[in-house]
Design a protein around this motif. Sequence first.
Motif, PDB file in Angstrom:
ATOM      1  N   UNK A   2       0.830  -1.087   0.041  1.00 18.51           N
ATOM      2  CA  UNK A   2      -0.097  -0.112   0.138  1.00 18.51           C
ATOM      3  C   UNK A   2       0.588   1.308  -0.004  1.00 18.51           C
ATOM      4  N   UNK A   3       0.297   2.399  -0.076  1.00 14.23           N
ATOM      5  CA  UNK A   3       1.220   3.677   0.005  1.00 14.23           C
ATOM      6  C   UNK A   3       0.653   4.584   0.981  1.00 14.23           C
ATOM      7  N   UNK A  18       4.986  -1.928   3.764  1.00  7.01           N
ATOM      8  CA  UNK A  18       4.425  -3.334   4.090  1.00  7.01           C
ATOM      9  C   UNK A  18       3.460  -3.328   5.218  1.00  7.01           C
ATOM     10  N   UNK A  19       2.819  -4.432   5.565  1.00 10.15           N
ATOM     11  CA  UNK A  19       1.966  -4.558   6.609  1.00 10.15           C
ATOM     12  C   UNK A  19       2.438  -4.014   7.590  1.00 10.15           C
ATOM     13  N   UNK A  20       3.779  -4.547   7.949  1.00 12.03           N
ATOM     14  CA  UNK A  20       4.409  -4.375   9.329  1.00 12.03           C
ATOM     15  C   UNK A  20       4.430  -3.168   9.714  1.00 12.03           C
ATOM     16  N   UNK A  21       4.333  -1.976   8.605  1.00  6.35           N
ATOM     17  CA  UNK A  21       4.881  -0.469   9.033  1.00  6.35           C
ATOM     18  C   UNK A  21       3.336   0.419   9.054  1.00  6.35           C
ATOM     19  N   UNK A 111      -2.875   6.520  -0.864  1.00  9.51           N
ATOM     20  CA  UNK A 111      -1.726   6.998   0.086  1.00  9.51           C
ATOM     21  C   UNK A 111      -1.870   6.706   1.363  1.00  9.51           C
ATOM     22  N   UNK A 112      -3.354   6.750   2.098  1.00 12.91           N
ATOM     23  CA  UNK A 112      -3.418   6.359   3.421  1.00 12.91           C
ATOM     24  C   UNK A 112      -4.822   5.512   3.278  1.00 12.91           C
ATOM     25  N   UNK A 113      -4.830   4.136   3.744  1.00 12.45           N
ATOM     26  CA  UNK A 113      -6.118   3.204   3.572  1.00 12.45           C
ATOM     27  C   UNK A 113      -7.001   3.616   4.904  1.00 12.45           C
ATOM     28  N   UNK A 181      -9.044  13.383  -0.305  1.00  8.41           N
ATOM     29  CA  UNK A 181      -9.631  12.278   0.677  1.00  8.41           C
ATOM     30  C   UNK A 181     -10.921  11.955   0.034  1.00  8.41           C
ATOM     31  N   UNK A 182     -11.235  10.583  -0.197  1.00 12.33           N
ATOM     32  CA  UNK A 182     -12.232  10.438  -0.916  1.00 12.33           C
ATOM     33  C   UNK A 182     -13.326   9.934   0.141  1.00 12.33           C
TER      34      UNK A 182
END
Length: 462
Positions: A2-3, A18-21, A111-113, A181-182
């Motif tokens: 992801x971003x 990654x998922x860890x961060x 950028x941010x989930x 932002x959506x």
Amino acid sequence: MSYYYDSDDDDVVLVQQGAGTRSARAKDGRYSSWSQSELEKQMFSWSLKDVLNKDLLKKKVKKIPTIFSSLKEYMGSFTVPLIEETRADLCSALEGIKHAPAAEVTRIKLCSDEQLIYSFFAKKADPKDIFQEVYAPKEADTLLLTDRKPRHISDLGRGEKPLVIASVLKAEDAEGNTVVRLSSKHVEQQFGLESSLFAVFLINMTTYNRIWSELDAVVASVRNTDIIRMIVNCNPKVGQECSYSSELPLHLPDRALGGLEDFKLNKSQKVAVLDCVSAMQQRSSSVRLIWGPPGTGKTKTISTLLWAMLVKNHRTLTCAPTNTAVVEVASRVLNLLEDPSAGSGKACFLSDVVLFGNEDRMNVDGNLTKIFLEKRARRLQKCLSPGSGWVHSLSSMIRILEQPLVQYDSYVEQIEREIEEDLAEKKRNKNKNKDNDKKQVKEDVPKVIPIMPSIYYILKVH
């Protein structure tokens, strides 16, 4: 993968993580400055049917009272009307969506989930096409994302599902990325991140966001609320009543403002102007609130009041929440000053009025350039230039008046010198052309080249 959006140094940086961060990024408050307001949450929750429903908040919008028991009640009385005004503005924008500016989005990235923050790249205008106008999103713009540019409101569907709305958090940077932002988590499934989209401009939320932040009672409690207390005439403590009256006391006409009759004000407008002018003559500070629904002449009253302040030699600073409002008031004041029949010929000068702000956003043109600060500064710069400004012109005039014959002889000598230089230049050019012609003729002379002892060929060298 992801971003996320890295807001360090206000630069858009898309970093794979990654998922860890992800959880670490969510906890460190990278997006705290872009926290979503309740007003934006409310707007994002509306479907097309909700926005077009003029009775959506009818039962919740109540008449603002004239008596408040606390500062919280005073602030809260404006909350729902502001939400309704936002909905009405969106409704008006959607009804006229055919004429709304739009930009084609060629690339969009997550950028941010957690906060649904995306970065998209809009198609640039063709520099060769001078008639092409491409919309460039600005900060706080509210956009509608669609898979095609709508020509009518019916193109948006039946309206049961929520609209995909985007709020611009950061305008286009040097690399062409716009951060938004959506409103929907399913933008990938609905449109796909690789497909081409259109970002259609609806409204700009700058004014609404500012008002919303000011209506926060918790924040207001630690601010200086003297102006509010003066308006409602109360001490903002729970349980203590306060009163407010919209009726202004009637004042006798000011002799210096006899020209007010030329502006054709009604009684309440004239009373408002005279009351504000009289308040300026008081030693103690005071506040006057001029209130009225749309179409009752508030702008006309304010512009007349500013004219009256000019006549009374009062320095006045006029502010407004939008550039449009400032430009409208300035235009009306300028018209009053330039109208010889207005104000019974009272002496007011354009030099006493200055309009300043963001030149691009205010779109200053026409007569307003006479009073706009930056335009005036540019004109003064020319006037004060040492080589061609006022000092140079006045010095030349003084020399002519004091020594006319000397200046005339100097002028004649200068003209003769210019004529001689011009003739000399023409002569040099003529001689140069002659030399070129001779050289060309010399090169064009036929040359005899022996090929065989008894046969010659005449060849012309080009």
